[in-house]
Design a protein around this motif. Structure first.
Motif, mmCIF file in Angstrom:
data_model
loop_
_atom_site.group_PDB
_atom_site.id
_atom_site.type_symbol
_atom_site.label_atom_id
_atom_site.label_comp_id
_atom_site.label_asym_id
_atom_site.label_seq_id
_atom_site.Cartn_x
_atom_site.Cartn_y
_atom_site.Cartn_z
ATOM 1 N N ALA A 123 0.580 -1.743 0.051
ATOM 2 C CA ALA A 123 -0.018 0.324 -0.391
ATOM 3 C C ALA A 123 0.670 1.127 -0.246
ATOM 4 O O ALA A 123 2.470 1.122 0.713
ATOM 5 C CB ALA A 123 -0.786 -0.177 1.247
ATOM 6 N N THR A 124 0.374 2.340 -0.506
ATOM 7 C CA THR A 124 0.772 3.650 -0.303
ATOM 8 C C THR A 124 0.230 4.801 0.246
ATOM 9 O O THR A 124 -0.776 4.639 -0.465
ATOM 10 C CB THR A 124 1.496 3.791 -1.748
ATOM 11 O OG1 THR A 124 -0.220 4.263 -2.752
ATOM 12 C CG2 THR A 124 1.784 3.305 -2.453
ATOM 13 N N ARG A 125 0.952 5.225 0.856
ATOM 14 C CA ARG A 125 -0.302 6.990 1.744
ATOM 15 C C ARG A 125 0.002 7.986 0.837
ATOM 16 O O ARG A 125 0.918 7.741 0.013
ATOM 17 C CB ARG A 125 1.242 8.009 2.968
ATOM 18 C CG ARG A 125 0.966 6.285 4.251
ATOM 19 C CD ARG A 125 2.132 7.036 4.886
ATOM 20 N NE ARG A 125 2.863 6.189 5.488
ATOM 21 C CZ ARG A 125 3.827 6.413 7.090
ATOM 22 N NH1 ARG A 125 3.044 7.051 6.838
ATOM 23 N NH2 ARG A 125 3.992 5.513 7.761
ATOM 24 N N VAL A 126 -1.995 8.544 1.017
ATOM 25 C CA VAL A 126 -1.812 9.622 -0.030
ATOM 26 C C VAL A 126 -1.716 10.598 -0.047
ATOM 27 O O VAL A 126 -1.495 11.910 0.725
ATOM 28 C CB VAL A 126 -3.101 8.960 -0.508
ATOM 29 C CG1 VAL A 126 -3.428 10.286 -1.252
ATOM 30 C CG2 VAL A 126 -3.305 8.252 -1.700
ATOM 31 N N GLU A 127 -2.573 10.882 1.739
ATOM 32 C CA GLU A 127 -2.936 11.997 2.482
ATOM 33 C C GLU A 127 -3.491 11.421 3.768
ATOM 34 O O GLU A 127 -4.338 11.156 3.890
ATOM 35 C CB GLU A 127 -4.182 12.614 1.582
ATOM 36 C CG GLU A 127 -4.262 14.175 2.327
ATOM 37 C CD GLU A 127 -4.809 15.169 1.409
ATOM 38 O OE1 GLU A 127 -5.393 15.827 1.971
ATOM 39 O OE2 GLU A 127 -5.689 14.673 0.843
ATOM 40 N N GLU A 128 -2.311 12.480 4.498
ATOM 41 C CA GLU A 128 -3.354 12.811 5.902
ATOM 42 C C GLU A 128 -4.017 12.982 6.075
ATOM 43 O O GLU A 128 -4.003 14.202 6.233
ATOM 44 C CB GLU A 128 -1.760 12.612 6.827
ATOM 45 C CG GLU A 128 -1.778 12.428 8.530
ATOM 46 C CD GLU A 128 -1.173 12.333 9.194
ATOM 47 O OE1 GLU A 128 -1.234 12.348 10.574
ATOM 48 O OE2 GLU A 128 0.018 13.111 9.030
ATOM 49 N N HIS A 136 -8.745 11.074 12.449
ATOM 50 C CA HIS A 136 -7.900 11.056 11.560
ATOM 51 C C HIS A 136 -7.599 10.506 11.752
ATOM 52 O O HIS A 136 -7.265 9.270 12.301
ATOM 53 C CB HIS A 136 -6.356 11.995 13.036
ATOM 54 C CG HIS A 136 -5.652 11.547 12.911
ATOM 55 N ND1 HIS A 136 -4.398 12.143 13.732
ATOM 56 C CD2 HIS A 136 -4.815 11.753 11.736
ATOM 57 C CE1 HIS A 136 -3.269 12.708 13.535
ATOM 58 N NE2 HIS A 136 -3.815 12.377 11.891
ATOM 59 N N TRP A 137 -7.054 9.981 10.161
ATOM 60 C CA TRP A 137 -6.886 8.958 9.158
ATOM 61 C C TRP A 137 -5.904 9.110 8.406
ATOM 62 O O TRP A 137 -5.086 10.383 7.915
ATOM 63 C CB TRP A 137 -8.104 8.318 9.030
ATOM 64 C CG TRP A 137 -8.995 9.390 8.063
ATOM 65 C CD1 TRP A 137 -8.613 9.208 6.623
ATOM 66 C CD2 TRP A 137 -9.566 10.206 7.934
ATOM 67 N NE1 TRP A 137 -9.695 9.918 5.915
ATOM 68 C CE2 TRP A 137 -10.800 11.194 7.278
ATOM 69 C CE3 TRP A 137 -10.735 10.817 9.501
ATOM 70 C CZ2 TRP A 137 -10.887 11.867 6.833
ATOM 71 C CZ3 TRP A 137 -11.712 11.973 8.810
ATOM 72 C CH2 TRP A 137 -11.998 11.925 7.617
ATOM 73 N N GLU A 147 -8.750 3.986 -3.264
ATOM 74 C CA GLU A 147 -8.261 3.781 -1.628
ATOM 75 C C GLU A 147 -8.787 3.614 -1.515
ATOM 76 O O GLU A 147 -9.956 2.847 -1.056
ATOM 77 C CB GLU A 147 -8.455 5.322 -2.147
ATOM 78 C CG GLU A 147 -8.130 6.682 -3.706
ATOM 79 C CD GLU A 147 -8.989 6.198 -5.122
ATOM 80 O OE1 GLU A 147 -9.775 5.725 -4.667
ATOM 81 O OE2 GLU A 147 -8.659 6.804 -5.830
ATOM 82 N N PHE A 148 -8.311 3.781 0.685
ATOM 83 C CA PHE A 148 -8.992 3.348 1.562
ATOM 84 C C PHE A 148 -8.271 4.166 2.827
ATOM 85 O O PHE A 148 -7.269 4.655 2.533
ATOM 86 C CB PHE A 148 -9.170 1.814 2.128
ATOM 87 C CG PHE A 148 -7.301 1.303 1.356
ATOM 88 C CD1 PHE A 148 -6.731 1.021 2.966
ATOM 89 C CD2 PHE A 148 -6.317 1.464 0.630
ATOM 90 C CE1 PHE A 148 -5.771 0.544 3.558
ATOM 91 C CE2 PHE A 148 -4.934 0.781 1.251
ATOM 92 C CZ PHE A 148 -4.195 0.488 2.352
ATOM 93 N N CYS A 149 -8.761 4.031 3.673
ATOM 94 C CA CYS A 149 -8.286 5.107 4.531
ATOM 95 C C CYS A 149 -8.067 3.788 5.990
ATOM 96 O O CYS A 149 -8.531 2.547 6.385
ATOM 97 C CB CYS A 149 -9.898 6.162 5.381
ATOM 98 S SG CYS A 149 -9.864 6.705 4.114
ATOM 99 N N VAL A 150 -6.955 4.307 6.836
ATOM 100 C CA VAL A 150 -7.048 3.325 8.447
ATOM 101 C C VAL A 150 -6.842 4.867 9.486
ATOM 102 O O VAL A 150 -6.043 5.510 9.223
ATOM 103 C CB VAL A 150 -5.268 3.221 7.245
ATOM 104 C CG1 VAL A 150 -5.157 2.155 9.090
ATOM 105 C CG2 VAL A 150 -5.436 1.855 6.554
ATOM 106 N N SER A 151 -8.066 4.298 10.289
ATOM 107 C CA SER A 151 -7.818 6.117 10.998
ATOM 108 C C SER A 151 -7.726 4.554 12.351
ATOM 109 O O SER A 151 -7.592 3.602 12.421
ATOM 110 C CB SER A 151 -9.866 5.800 11.830
ATOM 111 O OG SER A 151 -10.243 4.392 11.238
#
Length: 151
Positions: A123-128, A136-137, A147-151
């Motif tokens: 996976a790659t980070r896109v934006e905090e 906050h994710w 796209e997916f989110c990690v919170s």
């Protein structure tokens, strides 16, 4: 009343590889459909061209699924009867932002550790994103750009 069973279908370029990523990311099990495939091949109901080998077992070419490891599944077909993600290869590439995405909820205080683990899987980070009281994710992308989110 019984629990609602569902699957989310995700279009892919490489269903088997993306199933491996999401199985590791979510700690799900990749469905093993070897017995079903062997049965269909023996009966002449499936051409050999529809089958491939992946991690030492037979798999449907262009399709793979992952299921929650605690949910029931059919031992003959390998198909989960609960929460599932089904990956299917399509000819066209992803071109726009997802209209539906997965939110991965890390254990309390483990968001950064979870993000780092997902990066090791591809996976790659896109934006905090820090929305104060709303949350906050991290917005991330899987290996195919979904796209997916990690919170």
């Amino acid at each position: 009343m019984t629990a609602l069973n569902w699957k989310l279908v995700i279009d892919t370029r490489d269903a088997l590889a993306l199933a491996d990523f999401w199985a590791a990311a979510l700690e799900y099990a990749v469905e093993d459909q070897t017995a079903l495939i062997d049965h269909l091949l023996t009966a002449g109901d499936l051409p050999e061209a529809a089958v491939t080998e992946h991690h030492g077992r037979r798999a449907f070419r262009g399709y793979a699924a992952v299921r929650h490891p605690e949910d029931p599944y059919d031992p003959f077909t390998g198909i989960g009867k609960g929460r599932r993600l089904l990956f299917q290869d399509v000819p066209e590439p992803k071109t726009v932002k997802n209209r539906l995405h997965i939110d991965v909820h890390a254990a309390p205080g483990e968001r950064d550790k979870t993000v780092a683990r997902l990066e090791t899987l591809g996976a790659t980070r896109v934006e905090e994103m820090d929305k104060g009281p709303a949350g906050h994710w991290w917005l991330m992308r899987d290996p195919e750009g979904n796209e997916f989110c990690v919170s």
